[in-house]
Design a protein around this motif. Structure first.
Motif, PDB file in Angstrom:
ATOM      1  N   ILE A 148     -57.290  30.842  -7.089  1.00 59.29           N
ATOM      2  CA  ILE A 148     -58.263  31.183  -6.064  1.00 59.29           C
ATOM      3  C   ILE A 148     -57.610  30.560  -4.732  1.00 59.29           C
ATOM      4  CG2 ILE A 148     -60.184  31.743  -7.390  1.00 59.29           C
ATOM      5  CD1 ILE A 148     -61.150  29.299  -6.483  1.00 59.29           C
ATOM      6  N   ASP A 149     -58.068  30.995  -3.692  1.00 59.16           N
ATOM      7  CA  ASP A 149     -57.726  30.595  -2.580  1.00 59.16           C
ATOM      8  C   ASP A 149     -58.377  29.184  -2.008  1.00 59.16           C
ATOM      9  OD1 ASP A 149     -56.366  29.813   0.147  1.00 59.16           O
ATOM     10  OD2 ASP A 149     -57.699  31.180   1.023  1.00 59.16           O
ATOM     11  N   THR A 150     -57.860  28.005  -1.994  1.00 62.54           N
ATOM     12  CA  THR A 150     -58.604  26.772  -1.927  1.00 62.54           C
ATOM     13  C   THR A 150     -57.806  25.959  -0.781  1.00 62.54           C
ATOM     14  OG1 THR A 150     -57.333  25.843  -3.708  1.00 62.54           O
ATOM     15  CG2 THR A 150     -59.725  26.688  -3.884  1.00 62.54           C
ATOM     16  N   GLU A 151     -56.781  26.709  -0.064  1.00 65.20           N
ATOM     17  CA  GLU A 151     -55.846  25.941   0.807  1.00 65.20           C
ATOM     18  C   GLU A 151     -56.952  25.445   1.952  1.00 65.20           C
ATOM     19  OE1 GLU A 151     -53.046  24.872   0.628  1.00 65.20           O
ATOM     20  OE2 GLU A 151     -53.045  25.573  -1.511  1.00 65.20           O
ATOM     21  N   VAL A 152     -56.672  24.260   2.605  1.00 65.56           N
ATOM     22  CA  VAL A 152     -57.559  23.855   3.527  1.00 65.56           C
ATOM     23  C   VAL A 152     -56.620  23.401   4.667  1.00 65.56           C
ATOM     24  CG1 VAL A 152     -59.096  21.561   4.158  1.00 65.56           C
ATOM     25  CG2 VAL A 152     -59.266  22.350   1.875  1.00 65.56           C
ATOM     26  N   ALA A 153     -57.013  23.920   5.735  1.00 66.60           N
ATOM     27  CA  ALA A 153     -56.295  23.874   7.061  1.00 66.60           C
ATOM     28  C   ALA A 153     -57.044  23.030   7.762  1.00 66.60           C
ATOM     29  CB  ALA A 153     -56.338  25.168   7.759  1.00 66.60           C
ATOM     30  N   GLY A 154     -56.223  21.832   8.437  1.00 62.19           N
ATOM     31  CA  GLY A 154     -56.673  20.785   9.391  1.00 62.19           C
ATOM     32  C   GLY A 154     -57.347  19.823   8.847  1.00 62.19           C
ATOM     33  N   ALA A 155     -57.147  19.781   7.518  1.00 60.82           N
ATOM     34  CA  ALA A 155     -57.723  18.426   6.855  1.00 60.82           C
ATOM     35  C   ALA A 155     -56.687  17.517   6.538  1.00 60.82           C
ATOM     36  CB  ALA A 155     -58.389  18.636   5.559  1.00 60.82           C
ATOM     37  N   ASN A 156     -56.165  16.548   7.310  1.00 61.80           N
ATOM     38  CA  ASN A 156     -55.251  15.566   7.076  1.00 61.80           C
ATOM     39  C   ASN A 156     -55.076  14.671   6.085  1.00 61.80           C
ATOM     40  OD1 ASN A 156     -53.588  17.226   8.957  1.00 61.80           O
ATOM     41  ND2 ASN A 156     -54.482  15.954  10.550  1.00 61.80           N
ATOM     42  N   GLN A 157     -56.554  13.850   6.278  1.00 57.73           N
ATOM     43  CA  GLN A 157     -56.834  12.888   5.234  1.00 57.73           C
ATOM     44  C   GLN A 157     -56.982  13.472   3.916  1.00 57.73           C
ATOM     45  OE1 GLN A 157     -59.879  10.508   6.961  1.00 57.73           O
ATOM     46  NE2 GLN A 157     -58.626   9.855   8.432  1.00 57.73           N
ATOM     47  N   VAL A 158     -56.766  12.470   2.803  1.00 55.05           N
ATOM     48  CA  VAL A 158     -56.965  13.015   1.393  1.00 55.05           C
ATOM     49  C   VAL A 158     -58.303  13.412   1.253  1.00 55.05           C
ATOM     50  CG1 VAL A 158     -56.574  12.330  -0.957  1.00 55.05           C
ATOM     51  CG2 VAL A 158     -54.811  11.826   0.799  1.00 55.05           C
ATOM     52  N   GLY A 159     -59.037  12.417   1.605  1.00 54.72           N
ATOM     53  CA  GLY A 159     -60.616  12.338   1.199  1.00 54.72           C
ATOM     54  C   GLY A 159     -61.392  13.677   1.890  1.00 54.72           C
ATOM     55  N   ASN A 160     -60.897  14.022   3.192  1.00 53.57           N
ATOM     56  CA  ASN A 160     -61.494  15.293   3.936  1.00 53.57           C
ATOM     57  C   ASN A 160     -61.022  16.474   3.157  1.00 53.57           C
ATOM     58  OD1 ASN A 160     -62.694  13.598   5.735  1.00 53.57           O
ATOM     59  ND2 ASN A 160     -61.138  13.712   7.036  1.00 53.57           N
ATOM     60  N   ALA A 161     -59.531  16.584   2.872  1.00 57.21           N
ATOM     61  CA  ALA A 161     -59.305  17.778   1.971  1.00 57.21           C
ATOM     62  C   ALA A 161     -59.746  17.794   0.829  1.00 57.21           C
ATOM     63  CB  ALA A 161     -57.531  17.465   1.943  1.00 57.21           C
ATOM     64  N   ALA A 162     -59.904  16.930  -0.039  1.00 56.45           N
ATOM     65  CA  ALA A 162     -60.812  17.025  -1.427  1.00 56.45           C
ATOM     66  C   ALA A 162     -62.105  17.460  -1.033  1.00 56.45           C
ATOM     67  CB  ALA A 162     -60.690  15.775  -1.935  1.00 56.45           C
ATOM     68  N   SER A 163     -62.758  17.047   0.070  1.00 54.80           N
ATOM     69  CA  SER A 163     -64.279  17.359   0.271  1.00 54.80           C
ATOM     70  C   SER A 163     -64.208  18.892   0.826  1.00 54.80           C
ATOM     71  CB  SER A 163     -64.862  16.385   1.212  1.00 54.80           C
ATOM     72  OG  SER A 163     -66.127  17.002   1.663  1.00 54.80           O
ATOM     73  N   ALA A 164     -63.162  19.291   1.578  1.00 56.76           N
ATOM     74  CA  ALA A 164     -63.194  20.560   2.088  1.00 56.76           C
ATOM     75  C   ALA A 164     -62.973  21.574   0.858  1.00 56.76           C
ATOM     76  CB  ALA A 164     -62.264  20.768   3.214  1.00 56.76           C
ATOM     77  N   ARG A 165     -61.987  21.156  -0.005  1.00 61.71           N
ATOM     78  CA  ARG A 165     -61.617  22.030  -1.165  1.00 61.71           C
ATOM     79  C   ARG A 165     -63.051  22.166  -1.885  1.00 61.71           C
ATOM     80  NH1 ARG A 165     -57.729  19.246  -2.549  1.00 61.71           N
ATOM     81  NH2 ARG A 165     -56.218  20.466  -1.352  1.00 61.71           N
ATOM     82  N   MET A 166     -63.804  21.198  -2.319  1.00 66.17           N
ATOM     83  CA  MET A 166     -64.896  21.307  -3.272  1.00 66.17           C
ATOM     84  C   MET A 166     -65.939  22.198  -2.378  1.00 66.17           C
ATOM     85  SD  MET A 166     -63.761  19.899  -5.646  1.00 66.17           S
ATOM     86  CE  MET A 166     -65.404  20.128  -6.540  1.00 66.17           C
ATOM     87  N   ASN A 167     -65.988  22.171  -1.065  1.00 70.45           N
ATOM     88  CA  ASN A 167     -66.914  23.060  -0.178  1.00 70.45           C
ATOM     89  C   ASN A 167     -66.565  24.617  -0.544  1.00 70.45           C
ATOM     90  OD1 ASN A 167     -68.349  20.797   0.559  1.00 70.45           O
ATOM     91  ND2 ASN A 167     -67.520  20.624   2.524  1.00 70.45           N
ATOM     92  N   LYS A 168     -65.292  24.701  -0.618  1.00 65.20           N
ATOM     93  CA  LYS A 168     -64.807  26.085  -0.931  1.00 65.20           C
ATOM     94  C   LYS A 168     -65.256  26.558  -2.163  1.00 65.20           C
ATOM     95  CE  LYS A 168     -61.159  27.268   2.303  1.00 65.20           C
ATOM     96  NZ  LYS A 168     -59.810  27.959   2.564  1.00 65.20           N
ATOM     97  N   PHE A 169     -64.964  25.684  -3.454  1.00 67.77           N
ATOM     98  CA  PHE A 169     -65.554  26.143  -4.578  1.00 67.77           C
ATOM     99  C   PHE A 169     -67.099  26.472  -4.481  1.00 67.77           C
ATOM    100  CE2 PHE A 169     -61.950  23.171  -6.160  1.00 67.77           C
ATOM    101  CZ  PHE A 169     -61.209  24.146  -6.488  1.00 67.77           C
ATOM    102  N   GLU A 170     -67.834  25.676  -3.741  1.00 64.93           N
ATOM    103  CA  GLU A 170     -69.206  25.858  -3.777  1.00 64.93           C
ATOM    104  C   GLU A 170     -69.626  27.229  -3.168  1.00 64.93           C
ATOM    105  OE1 GLU A 170     -73.318  23.522  -2.125  1.00 64.93           O
ATOM    106  OE2 GLU A 170     -71.432  22.542  -2.535  1.00 64.93           O
ATOM    107  N   LYS A 171     -68.837  27.545  -2.025  1.00 67.12           N
ATOM    108  CA  LYS A 171     -69.047  28.753  -1.549  1.00 67.12           C
ATOM    109  C   LYS A 171     -68.605  30.026  -2.463  1.00 67.12           C
ATOM    110  CE  LYS A 171     -68.422  27.314   3.448  1.00 67.12           C
ATOM    111  NZ  LYS A 171     -67.406  27.573   4.570  1.00 67.12           N
TER     112      LYS A 171
END
Length: 319
Positions: A148-171
């Motif tokens: 599934i599409d979990t690519e995160v644009a604009g999240a440079n930091q590792v922690g921010n990218a992981a959090s944004a990815r989990m938010n996509k899973f939640e959606k």
């Protein structure tokens, strides 16, 4: 930590090389010290070997500095090497991994989703408001990252990218939960008054069974994304506002009828008991007409909403 292999999954444990992170920190410090010494030696003595050593030591020090990885319990890193999936790293602790591998952090911890109530039609067509709570977690890292599409644009930091990815899973879970809830709600009536059969499972009476069905439906839908529903349960159930007042009156009427039935049953029993007592003890002899009048009067007194007003009859029974 040994993980069970999921049947039919392409997920695999990372079996490549990795080293203790603290050991590599010590080696990296030595390399940076060597770079500093080479620069100093070149500046002071202008030797050829130190000039050659500087770029070699500098490149090695930079590479070693980029390979550190820290994992807490119930976290994982999905590793790819120039686009090829090479495994999922789950070992808790501080390690050094090949810096040329791309890492995508994911959380394996359980999460809650409290879905807002939605309007749906039950089995009998009545509009109702229904909401649910879902407890879910990531189970298959390969499907979750690559199917599934979990690519995160604009999240440079590792922690921010992981959090944004989990938010996509939640959606993703939220959308699939909405669809599954609509399907399950349409399979059952709101209550037994709609089905006219007390043995039918309804949204109000069959909470345990319906929650199991809902959990299974969600797992079927989320399997493609490598997600698992631990528990799903309905936490809000009511008639839609446009019919709530009518349904409330219907419920009140049903309650009144039920109460009246019990009152009548009790009144009939009491009248029968009174007639039997009068007859057994010979208090008074009543013909059928008098019995009918007495039964009528007792039923009126016992079934009436208002307290009975006593009337004293000073005449005889013949009048």
């Amino acid at each position: 930590m040994k993980e069970e292999r999921i049947e039919g999954s392409k997920e695999q444990e990372f079996r490549g090389g990795y080293l203790n992170g603290f050991l590599m920190i010590a080696i990296d410090i030595l390399l940076w010290a060597l770079v500093a010494y080479a620069i100093f030696h070149t500046a002071v003595y202008e030797t050829v070997w130190s000039g050659v050593l500087i770029p070699v030591a500098l490149i090695a020090a930079i590479m070693f500095s980029c390979g550190f990885a820290k994992l807490e319990p119930n976290e994982a890193k999905v590793l790819t090497f120039f686009g090829k999936y090479v495994g999922t790293f789950r070992k808790t602790g501080f390690y050094w991994i090949n810096p040329f591998m791309t890492r995508k952090n994911v959380s394996l911890r359980a999460r809650n989703l409290n879905a807002e109530p939605i309007k749906v039609n039950d089995k009998t067509g009545n509009p109702i408001m229904i909401g649910l709570v879902v407890v879910w977690r990531l189970k298959d890292t390969y499907k979750a990252i690559f199917d599934i599409d979990t690519e995160v644009a604009g999240a440079n930091q590792v922690g921010n990218a992981a959090s944004a990815r989990m938010n996509k899973f939640e959606k993703f879970v939220a959308v699939q939960s909405d669809s599954a809830l609509r399907e399950v709600a349409g399979m059952y009536a709101y209550d037994n008054e709609d089905t006219k059969d007390d043995e039918d499972v309804t949204l109000r009476s069959g909470a345990s069974e319906i929650n199991d069905v809902l959990t299974n439906k969600l797992n079927e839908r989320l399997a493609m994304a490598g997600l698992e529903v631990i528990e799903a349960r309905i936490n809000y159930l009511a008639y839609a506002p446009e019919i709530a007042a009518v349904m409330l009156r219907r419920q009140q009427a049903a309650a009144i009828i039920t109460a009246r039935e019990k009152i009548v049953d009790g009144a009939v029993s009491m009248v029968k008991m009174a007639l039997d007592k009068l007859s057994e003890e010979g208090v008074v002899e009543l013909d059928e007409e008098k019995k009918a009048a007495m039964v009528s009067n007792l039923l009126v007194v016992l079934c009436a909403d208002e307290p009975a007003q006593p009337v004293i009859n000073s005449g005889t029974l013949n009048h």
